[in-house]
Design an enzyme around this catalytic site. Sequence first.
Site, PDB file in Angstrom:
ATOM      1  N   ASN A 122     -15.106   5.610   9.979  1.00  0.00           N
ATOM      2  CA  ASN A 122     -16.047   5.498   8.869  1.00  0.00           C
ATOM      3  C   ASN A 122     -16.433   4.034   8.703  1.00  0.00           C
ATOM      4  OD1 ASN A 122     -14.044   4.180   7.258  1.00  0.00           O
ATOM      5  ND2 ASN A 122     -13.296   6.151   6.501  1.00  0.00           N
ATOM      6  N   ARG A 123     -17.291   3.758   7.762  1.00  0.00           N
ATOM      7  CA  ARG A 123     -17.847   2.411   7.591  1.00  0.00           C
ATOM      8  C   ARG A 123     -16.756   1.382   7.315  1.00  0.00           C
ATOM      9  NH1 ARG A 123     -22.654   2.705   3.598  1.00  0.00           N
ATOM     10  NH2 ARG A 123     -20.941   3.353   2.240  1.00  0.00           N
TER      11      ARG A 123
ATOM     12  N   GLU B 268     -13.491   1.564   7.962  1.00  0.00           N
ATOM     13  CA  GLU B 268     -12.588   1.411   9.112  1.00  0.00           C
ATOM     14  C   GLU B 268     -13.210   0.534  10.189  1.00  0.00           C
ATOM     15  OE1 GLU B 268     -10.361   5.771   8.667  1.00  0.00           O
ATOM     16  OE2 GLU B 268     -12.184   5.552   9.877  1.00  0.00           O
TER      17      GLU B 268
ATOM     18  N   ASP C 263     -12.569  14.802   8.300  1.00  0.00           N
ATOM     19  CA  ASP C 263     -11.969  15.843   9.125  1.00  0.00           C
ATOM     20  C   ASP C 263     -13.037  16.831   9.578  1.00  0.00           C
ATOM     21  OD1 ASP C 263      -9.515  14.677   8.534  1.00  0.00           O
ATOM     22  OD2 ASP C 263      -9.020  16.127   6.969  1.00  0.00           O
TER      23      ASP C 263
END
Length: 318
Positions: A196-197, A199, A264
């Site tokens: 994601n952004r 991470e 997920d």
Amino acid sequence: MSARVLPETSDARILVVGDVMLDRYWFGDVSRISPEAPVPVVRMTRSEDRPGGAANVARNASALGAQVSLLSVVGDDEAANALGHLLGDSKIEAHLFRDASVQTTLKLRVIGRSQQLLRIDFEQRPQADTLAAKLETYRELVDGHDLVLLSDYDKGALDHVEQMIALARSAGKPVLVDPKGDDFSRYRGATTLTPNRGELQDIIGRWRSEEDLKARVDALRRDLELPALLLTRSEEGMSMFTDAGVTHEPARAREVFDVSGAGDTVIAAYAVMKASGANDADAMAWANLAASIVVGKLGTAVATIEELRAAAASSPRE
């Protein structure tokens, strides 16, 4: 979205490996503040258990029609028993190694008036001998699947992730990784990462523009030998980075109720579509639509193949 054809998913065979957990919800009514401390008093009315972490990934893939195997480590406790029953109900072939020295990861959420008031986590890392046994089973399972999906929640189940990626590559299987932590070098050689952004920013820093983002991601892909990186960007949608360039999928306008487990759903849907023959752009588009469905539900949830088909039919034609 309706311009894309939803592939047949029933023949897709996906092996999910990673950190499983049990998501437990205590629902109740809130009508007063405690006289002991300035906190709400929740009168519990019901409890609900759902698969979490890699188990939720597996459940999402199964809900989309794929044949799913799940490999992980749990404790020898009530939470593990509950998780096993839930996975059986979802038609998932579960290979759960029990480690009596640890607790199954459990996230207990207290919900009052449809709002999460408190979360309590119970977790321990598995022992080395249990992980070694799991790795041997992984060797046996890889050949019987079309695609390997590694769901990393940094709870210890993927401590051998480098060997897992190498074994899958040797068997000619694509490897998708939902990463965690500040060291993506562990995932070198995977087929696709889906950070994601936040991470990704932890790895490559903050980007100043889309061009800067592409340059940084391309450098990371070269370093880690990654054919593709799928970036989930919340309200900005998703972006797929490959040698062919960047493909963007805008966020779909829906009421957001709960983002728990949306990541997920993204990797599960993307994996199912890829294993069913979809190209990168189409797989991302279906994953984006699936995510827009689950964020409208409370807690860790799934998007079914029927819901995906209906949502596609009601979306504006591209």
